[in-house]
Structures are given as C-alpha cells and as structure tokens.
Design a protein around this motif. Sequence first.
Motif, mmCIF file in Angstrom:
data_model
loop_
_atom_site.group_PDB
_atom_site.id
_atom_site.type_symbol
_atom_site.label_atom_id
_atom_site.label_comp_id
_atom_site.label_asym_id
_atom_site.label_seq_id
_atom_site.Cartn_x
_atom_site.Cartn_y
_atom_site.Cartn_z
ATOM 1 N N GLY A 1 -35.680 77.624 -28.942
ATOM 2 C CA GLY A 1 -34.677 78.649 -28.664
ATOM 3 C C GLY A 1 -34.755 79.156 -27.241
ATOM 4 N N GLU B 1 -33.840 81.871 -26.193
ATOM 5 C CA GLU B 1 -34.117 83.308 -26.153
ATOM 6 C C GLU B 1 -35.603 83.623 -26.347
ATOM 7 N N ASP C 1 -33.192 75.047 -25.973
ATOM 8 C CA ASP C 1 -32.200 74.321 -26.777
ATOM 9 C C ASP C 1 -31.566 73.198 -25.954
ATOM 10 N N GLY D 1 -36.340 77.298 -35.821
ATOM 11 C CA GLY D 1 -35.147 77.628 -35.052
ATOM 12 C C GLY D 1 -34.324 76.381 -34.831
ATOM 13 N N GLY D 2 -33.042 76.593 -34.561
ATOM 14 C CA GLY D 2 -32.172 75.456 -34.231
ATOM 15 C C GLY D 2 -31.870 74.525 -35.384
ATOM 16 N N ASP E 1 -27.466 73.818 -32.051
ATOM 17 C CA ASP E 1 -28.616 73.516 -32.901
ATOM 18 C C ASP E 1 -28.860 72.016 -32.998
HETATM 19 MG MG MG Z 1 -32.257 78.903 -32.060
#
Ligand code: MG
Length: 402
Positions: A191, A193, A233, A256-257, A264
Amino acid sequence: MSRFLHVVPVADAVATVIRISPKPEMETVPVESAAGRILAATVTTDMDIPGFDRSVVDGYAVRAADTAGAGEAIPTLLHCAGRITMGRQDAKAAVGPGTCAYIPTGGVLPAGADAVVMVEYTEEAADTVLVKKAVSHGENVLLRDEDFKKGETVFSAGRRISPQDAGVLAACGCAAVPVAKKPVFGIISTGNELVPVTVVPGPGQVRDANASMLAAYLTEYGCIPRLYGIIPDERQAFEEVLARAVPECDVVLLSGGSSKDDRDMTAAVIAAMGTVLVHGIAIAPGKPTIIGRIANKPVFGLPGHPASAFVVLIAIVSPLIDRMLGVQQHLQRTERATLAVNIPSQRGREEYVRVRVENGVATPLFGKSGLLNTLIRSNGLIRIPAGAEGLEQGSEVEVILW
Ligand code: MG
Ligand code: AMP
C-alpha cells in the motif's frame, strides 16, 4: 477480469487451503528446547519407569506383615539391618522377618521388603526401631513399572509439547525429540499509504500494523515469520518481492491490495506468476481474500484492514498452519458462552463477530471493520454460520479465544 469477486463458501476455501498445504517436515531438537514444538512421532519409553521399586518417603523398609497391629501404644520392635544408600542397589540390605532397613526417599527398596514406614512413625534406639504404625503391602512404594512400562506409548504425534512434557520426555530417554519443522511464512505489506512503525505518518498515511500482527501470530503458533517490509502499489514491486519471497519461504502472506480495485495488484500478479485458486470468500469481514499458488507454494492475499486480516488468519490460514505442523488439536482455544444480545447477520456468508467474554457471557463489539480498538477490547470471535440469519440473545455460542 470482472469487477466483481466470485466468492466461495468458507468450507470450500479451507478445503482449497488443505489441498495445497505442504506436507509437515520433521527435525529433531534437544529435549530442553522442545517445549512449544509439535511432536512429529510417537514416543515410547526405552525402559520401565522408575526402573526399580522405590520408596516415596524417608523411613524404614519393612515386611508389611511384621507391622500388623502396630500403634502408638503398642509399637512393633524391629531390628535395623542397615541403611540404603541413594543411587545404589544394595544387596546386603535385604530385609528378613523381624528386620528393617533405613531408606531415604527415592532409595531402592531392598529385597524382602514390601512397604515403607514413614520415619515420623518410628523411633530408632541403637539397632532397634520402634514402629508405631502398621503399613499395608506396597504402602509408600512406587513399583518399577508403575509410571510407565517399557515400550509403552507415552506421547502421540501431533501434541504441542508443554514444559511438563519435556520433563517426561527426558525421563523416557528421549534426548533428541522429533518435532515438526517450523514453516517459514513470508510477510509482505502493500500500500502506498503505509509507513513503517518507526515513522510518524504524514497526512493520508498509516503505520503498518499487519506485519507485526501476522508475525506475532505466526511466532506464537510455532512458525517462523520472515518480514519483507512494505511495497508500494506498483506491479514491478509486487513481482520483485514475490520473486524473492517465494523461494525463501514455505508460504507467503501479502496484506492489502486484495480487493477488486484497479490499484489492487495482488491477484493480477499471482495470476501472472502462478495461479489464483480463490478470489473472494463468503466471509465477513475478509471477503476480498486471495488464495493462490506460485511454484507450488501457497500465497495468500489478505485484506488490508487489520481486523479483517486477523479474522482471515484464524478462519482460513490457521488450518494450513495446523496441517504443516501436523497438530492434532486446533491451534485456537475455544470457550462456551451465552450471548448477551441478538446478533443479526446476512444469510449466505459466514460472519465473525468480535466479542468480549466475561463470566461466561459474550458481548459483541460492533464497529466499523477499519477500527483497531475492537481488536484489543475483544478477547475472542464468534462464528455465525453462512446459513443462519443471526444468533439470538441467550443462545449458547462457542467463542474462539485470542
Ligand atoms: Mg492497499
Ligand atoms: P486494501 O486492502 O489495500 O484496500 O486496504 C484496506 C484498508 O486497510 C486501507 O484503509 C489500508 O490503509 C489499510 N491497510 C492496508 N494494509 C495495512 C497494514 N499493513 N496495516 C494497517 N492498515 C493497513
């Protein structure tokens, strides 16, 4: 690829996990470091234990029949024929009619004796012993095979070795304990973030909570976590990290993703490097979960929300850990409790609700799936089967404790 996940029931997802789970491997570890490991073979004793008839008290080895009728008022007088030395089989100390021998706790019961009178019930004066209590045949004596008989199965494979078990294994002569090899799990957080725990998040950023949570869970259940940090990502980053992690690990977990957003990447990259077997499970939270395989190794895409990732870890990944370790009993402890309130649920998906159990009553902690605080305010999960429309207040539920 379509925009929507093709969800499969939890049971199907678990069946897939079990089908692709690598076989348990075995290694041996010294018995003093075996606690917490999973026994990989049956263990039998190499001899009778204790191996000789042994006194369990300090006292006098006697023929029980000689003490019949002995009491405070009318003690029996016995001749003390000798003293037993610890750690030796003393042929000279045989006990005949009317005689006894001093014996310490753990001493070898001398020939002729069949019981021991505790020293508290005796008085010794010169070579004479006053016995103030009658004993019966076998009293205060542990027989040579009373604990374990030679060749007896003491432990079965699949048992999680406790500290007490380590003691018994040592007593049975098992110096090198056969245990399941600890599977290595690669952990990758994804991610744009995400920042590492050591960094103060800027606007829009969050600290990586999943890597630490996954690593801690895996360590607790006897696996080796291998951390690969945070990747952005970007397709190339996914490909590079998987190309490194797959050969180095037995299983790889990405978090995540995993949903169907064009950012994603997890499913697309697993599909390119191997196979996606499941993308979407009828589980809440945790629907956007991926089960795949690269170079014959299981690769999971877990949802990003820590609470969702944790539910998937318990519901979907833990059966794989059970398999790889060959454990007989499931990892998680469970406890029965009464439900404090009604819990509504959507039919058609298995729901996991975080609960706080206290004094046998389970109270659900409802909250948005992105919340972290429910993870620590709860102490377990209850499962609402896919076919149920919810659970009623007062019903008995099984809580998966954490
Ligand atoms: Mg993510
Ligand atoms: P994703 O599954 O990538 O769509 O992420 C869902 C949510 O989980 C987003 O709010 C992410 O920021 C959050 N998230 C993803 N990975 C982590 C992580 N390793 N630690 C904490 N939160 C995460």
